[in-house]
Design an enzyme around this catalytic site. Structure first.
Site, mmCIF file in Angstrom:
data_model
loop_
_atom_site.group_PDB
_atom_site.id
_atom_site.type_symbol
_atom_site.label_atom_id
_atom_site.label_comp_id
_atom_site.label_asym_id
_atom_site.label_seq_id
_atom_site.Cartn_x
_atom_site.Cartn_y
_atom_site.Cartn_z
ATOM 1 N N LYS A 84 0.165 14.215 1.497
ATOM 2 C CA LYS A 84 -1.212 14.447 1.064
ATOM 3 C C LYS A 84 -1.489 15.929 0.822
ATOM 4 O O LYS A 84 -2.519 16.303 0.282
ATOM 5 C CB LYS A 84 -2.186 13.852 2.076
ATOM 6 C CG LYS A 84 -2.113 12.321 2.126
ATOM 7 C CD LYS A 84 -3.079 11.730 3.128
ATOM 8 C CE LYS A 84 -2.945 10.212 3.205
ATOM 9 N NZ LYS A 84 -3.466 9.514 2.020
ATOM 10 N N LYS B 154 -8.761 13.322 4.939
ATOM 11 C CA LYS B 154 -7.838 12.190 4.909
ATOM 12 C C LYS B 154 -6.829 12.384 6.036
ATOM 13 O O LYS B 154 -6.798 13.443 6.668
ATOM 14 C CB LYS B 154 -7.132 12.048 3.560
ATOM 15 C CG LYS B 154 -6.534 13.327 3.017
ATOM 16 C CD LYS B 154 -6.000 13.115 1.608
ATOM 17 C CE LYS B 154 -7.100 13.125 0.575
ATOM 18 N NZ LYS B 154 -7.293 11.860 -0.104
ATOM 19 N N ARG B 155 -6.040 11.369 6.282
ATOM 20 C CA ARG B 155 -4.989 11.476 7.294
ATOM 21 C C ARG B 155 -4.133 12.708 7.015
ATOM 22 O O ARG B 155 -3.801 13.003 5.862
ATOM 23 C CB ARG B 155 -4.148 10.198 7.237
ATOM 24 C CG ARG B 155 -3.038 10.082 8.224
ATOM 25 C CD ARG B 155 -2.551 8.627 8.269
ATOM 26 N NE ARG B 155 -2.384 8.059 6.952
ATOM 27 C CZ ARG B 155 -1.223 8.016 6.287
ATOM 28 N NH1 ARG B 155 -0.136 8.527 6.849
ATOM 29 N NH2 ARG B 155 -1.138 7.450 5.106
ATOM 30 N N HIS C 248 0.804 -1.225 0.000
ATOM 31 C CA HIS C 248 0.000 0.000 0.000
ATOM 32 C C HIS C 248 0.837 1.274 0.000
ATOM 33 O O HIS C 248 0.283 2.347 0.232
ATOM 34 C CB HIS C 248 -0.930 0.027 1.221
ATOM 35 C CG HIS C 248 -2.092 -0.901 1.133
ATOM 36 N ND1 HIS C 248 -3.281 -0.564 0.520
ATOM 37 C CD2 HIS C 248 -2.256 -2.168 1.576
ATOM 38 C CE1 HIS C 248 -4.131 -1.573 0.594
ATOM 39 N NE2 HIS C 248 -3.527 -2.571 1.233
ATOM 40 N N LYS D 109 -15.129 7.364 -3.470
ATOM 41 C CA LYS D 109 -16.381 7.629 -2.739
ATOM 42 C C LYS D 109 -16.949 8.986 -3.113
ATOM 43 O O LYS D 109 -18.162 9.129 -3.311
ATOM 44 C CB LYS D 109 -16.114 7.558 -1.233
ATOM 45 C CG LYS D 109 -15.697 6.195 -0.734
ATOM 46 C CD LYS D 109 -15.083 6.281 0.663
ATOM 47 C CE LYS D 109 -14.328 5.027 1.009
ATOM 48 N NZ LYS D 109 -13.462 5.194 2.185
ATOM 49 N N THR E 57 -9.075 5.642 -1.791
ATOM 50 C CA THR E 57 -10.455 5.177 -1.953
ATOM 51 C C THR E 57 -11.435 6.318 -1.693
ATOM 52 O O THR E 57 -12.556 6.293 -2.170
ATOM 53 C CB THR E 57 -10.775 4.003 -1.004
ATOM 54 O OG1 THR E 57 -10.456 4.370 0.342
ATOM 55 C CG2 THR E 57 -10.004 2.757 -1.389
#
Length: 786
Positions: free
Chosen positions: A531, A525-526, A334, A635, A631
């Site tokens: 990110k 998100k985290r 991952h 969504k 993911t």
């Protein structure tokens, strides 16, 4: 449902509803287990999915939908003055995971059941999850997430499934076998959660392990008044289940984390082997009836534990045990970041798991002998691929163990899988070229459209019928409706309803009023530097400055949510910066009608089910080549949000499915990132050429948002100016240009909604059902008969 009597106490109603569902769930579970025991090993294997995280969220809504009990319960509740949505909101989120890894695992459980795949998920029964995120003076504060304080009515204790798990001690010779004598012994007790299919009567099982001490209290210590010592073994065992991902900045934290992983693997592998033996009386057909899948490197001890059981407990010879292990184990990677691939100090590994270290050494010795024969001209190859990293502190490479012991290794998007074999695992791909492949992630349409967004689901039903609920590829029929006024109106109305719901929550929880006609721009998100929440925040600052200067921009509400790991100081500083910026701009009369920034604390599945359906614009802005898949991006698009994103992870496949013109793509691509770094990337040059970036950067660096502490964010800005590992400065100009295109389209509501419909229509292949079917066909099918 007749159990719902008495006064409408919410906790009582939740328990009663859960127990009403459990009766039918138990019946379905028993029938599924009987079918699985009777199956032929030649057609399908039972899948055992090992993961440190299963972010399953709330269970009541899913159970009601799967069992067809939502309407009867709603009627009963209405008679008691309670609405079903209000009741569902009171259920605690199961704190069994943190982010995308755990949510993917939960979606897979749903698809295992839906596709009728014999299956068990294996995880740990965390008492306090990772943590509850609170915000105090703009800063993240971690508190225990006591999600089971009122019990968990969905779990079923399985007292007959108890297994010993050992740590430490010594290894001795016992004839031709090796015998491990652990110094510390725990008992793993099983608790099951039943995951039902929505179409058909099948179920999957999530089996969670609870650690208990093999010893009772020391009564003599208790009698002499040393209560702490008397209960020490019980507390030490219980501690294993307290927290997901203990802080690994200390040796004690790292040791606890390794013990958690070893405990998960030890209990799960014994359960798998014992079940096969009890059903068949032999392990001769084990590899044709069972598959063991590793969700990332956390359970990578599994092949060593399976070898231990086969060699030491069941008398296998090495070659037969290794052949069996290689046939049943598979691994999903991952991450592309070398620092995220788990390694363990040899000293710690050997202290805790001496027999497993012996087995790892033996695997490595045999593997490297083959490598030296195969690559005789490359003397350095053996050192690069060794399971033991000999540079500096000697460490066990868990990803290497997973690769060498697996029959298949996959990435989770097309780009990720390509980069995986070109970069971090390039040498292993040369050794095992047939072993590597791709399975792009997917999400469950049951949870993430049918349940999370009933308004949009109903509109789709009315337009194309309900068949999409079982086959998400049917959504492609929506393409022809992108110009249909009636359908577009229904989609827009569903979005507006969801935005008003989120606005009510924000007003009630945070006291912030937001304009529901503004563009809802969301990044959840985290919190992590790759990110690039910081890129988002720099744009918010630049946007605020532009509005103050008179730019005619569209009204926008920017939502950010996510947890920063407790020891990750840069991420926690980004959280604080978000709050400081929000405090400065939200009440600024010059801009507040056109721009608000909202940080929503303690992001979890329940909150996601409110935020995602309300989103207009989904921020997927990681540096190209750093996000394995994502993911959340799927969504959001499934719920009618448009995406602004880099050419990274599954964004690429989404853009190809919907047409790149339907996504706001920006930024450097992987080859450009690599070339820029190779040529000597100088972030300051981008600061010099971008006036908007200069102004936004200076506002943060000079303390405009922290006037009492002007140096507060210098560690962030110094990193950007001198290193900028994730290339925010290089991508800022393209990001702002893409945001201008967002404004231009949002000013045309019908065109925006038409593009949202095009997004939904393209999401058929991003179902977890498709992903699980690919695993079943390529990875989990029985091996050929010898």
């Amino acid at each position: 449902m007749d159990q719902l009597g008495g006064p409408p106490d919410v906790a009582d109603l939740l328990r009663a509803a859960a127990h009403a569902c459990r009766e039918e769930l138990t019946r379905r579970w028993a029938a599924s287990q009987a079918q699985d025991r009777a199956r032929s090993g030649s057609a399908v294997r039972r899948v055992h999915y090992l993961s440190m995280e299963f972010l399953i969220g709330r269970s009541l809504g899913n159970a009601l939908a799967a069992l067809g009990l939502a309407e009867p319960l709603a009627e009963l509740l209405a008679g008691r003055g309670v609405s079903l949505p209000d009741l569902l909101e009171h259920e605690a989120d199961a704190a069994l995971g943190n982010g995308g890894l755990g949510r993917l695992a939960a979606c897979f459980l749903d698809s295992f059941a839906e596709l009728g795949l014999p299956s068990f998920g294996y995880g740990l029964r965390y008492r306090y999850g990772m943590f509850t995120q609170r915000i105090r003076d703009g800063q993240q504060v971690e508190q225990p997430d006591d999600w089971m304080r009122d019990g968990n009515p969905w779990e079923v204790a399985r007292p007959e499934r108890r297994f010993p798990v050992g740590f430490g001690g010594s290894v001795t010779a016992d004839g031709e076998r090796r015998r491990w004598i652990p110094a510390e012994r725990l008992v793993a007790a099983a608790y099951d959660l039943v995951v039902p299919a929505h179409h058909g009567g099948r179920t999957s099982t999530l089996r969670l392990w609870q650690a208990t001490s093999a010893d009772s209290i020391d009564l003599e210590a208790f009698r002499r008044g040393d209560q702490a010592e008397a209960g020490r073994p019980l507390v030490a065992a219980d501690m294993l289940n307290w927290v997901l991902y203990p802080d690994d900045s200390t040796r004690a934290g790292r040791l606890l984390r390794l013990k958690q992983e070893a405990f998960l693997v030890g209990a799960s592998l014994q359960d798998i082997v014992e079940r096969e033996f009890s059903e068949r009386g032999t392990l001769d057909d084990f590899s044709r009836r069972n598959a063991i899948h590793l969700n990332d490197t956390h359970p990578a001890l599994a092949p060593a534990e399976l070898m231990r059981l086969l060699l030491d407990e069941h008398g296998f010879e090495w070659s037969a045990a290794w052949a069996l292990t290689r046939q049943v184990v598979s691994y999903t990677n991952h991450t592309l970041m070398p620092e995220a691939l788990e390694t363990w100090p040899l000293e710690m590994f050997g202290q805790l798991l001496p027999r497993h270290l012996e087995i790892v050494y033996e695997i490595n010795e045999r593997f490297l002998a083959d490598v030296r024969r195969q690559f005789a001209g490359d003397e350095a190859m053996a050192g690069r691929v060794s399971l033991i990293d000999e540079s500096g502190e000697r460490r066990v490479r868990m990803a290497a163990l997973a690769i060498v012991a697996s029959n298949k290794v996959n990435g989770v998007s097309k780009l990720h899988s390509e980069l995986m074999v070109q970069t971090i695992f390039a040498d292993y791909a040369k050794i095992f070229p047939e072993r590597f492949h791709n399975v792009t992630n997917g999400v469950s349409p049951r949870r993430w459209l049918m349940q999370a967004n009933p308004g949009l689901a109903a509109a789709i039903d009315g337009a194309i019928g309900p068949a999409w609920r079982r086959d998400l590829t049917r959504l492609s029929a929506l393409k022809r409706l992108a110009g249909a006024d009636t359908f577009l109106g229904e989609v827009a109305a569903a979005k507006q309803h969801n935005k008003e719901r989120l606005a009510r929550l924000v007003r009630a929880e945070l006291g912030i009023a937001v304009n529901t006609r503004s563009l809802f721009d969301v990044q959840v998100k985290r919190i992590h530097e790759y990110k690039r929440q910081l890129l988002n925040l720099l744009h918010v600052v630049a946007r605020h400055q532009a509005i103050v200067a008179g730019a005619p921009l569209q009204p926008r509400t920017v939502f950010i949510a996510g947890k920063a790991a407790s020891a990750y100081q840069q991420a926690k500083l980004i959280v604080r910066l978000a709050h400081d910026i929000a405090a400065a701009i939200n009440d600024d009369p010059r801009s507040s009608a056109l721009l608000k920034l909202v940080f929503v604390p303690d992001y979890d599945v329940g909150l996601a089910e409110t935020v995602i359906p309300a989103t207009d614009l989904s921020e997927q802005i990681s540096t190209a080549g750093t996000e394995a898949s994502g993911t959340g991006n799927m969504k959001f698009a499934l719920n009618g949000a448009l995406t602004i994103g880099t050419w990274d992870g599954a964004n690429i496949e989404m853009a190809q499915a919907m047409g790149e013109e339907n996504m706001f793509v920006f930024g450097l691509r992987v080859a450009e990132v690599q070339a820029l770094k190779a040529g000597g990337y100088e972030p300051a040059r981008y600061l010099e050429r971008e006036a908007a970036l200069q102004r936004a950067f200076a506002a943060v660096a000079d303390g405009d948002f922290s006037p009492g502490e002007p140096e507060r964010y210098r560690t962030l800005t110094d990193e950007l100016l001198h290193r900028d590992t994730y290339m925010l400065m290089a991508d800022f100009g393209a990001y702002v240009d893409a945001q201008a295109r967002v404004d231009e389209l949002f000013a045309k509501p019908a065109a925006w909604t038409a593009r949202a419909v095009a997004n939904v229509a393209a999401m058929g292949s991003f179902s977890s059902d498709r992903a699980v079917a690919e695993y079943a066909e390529r990875v989990w099918r029985p091996p050929p008969q010898p």
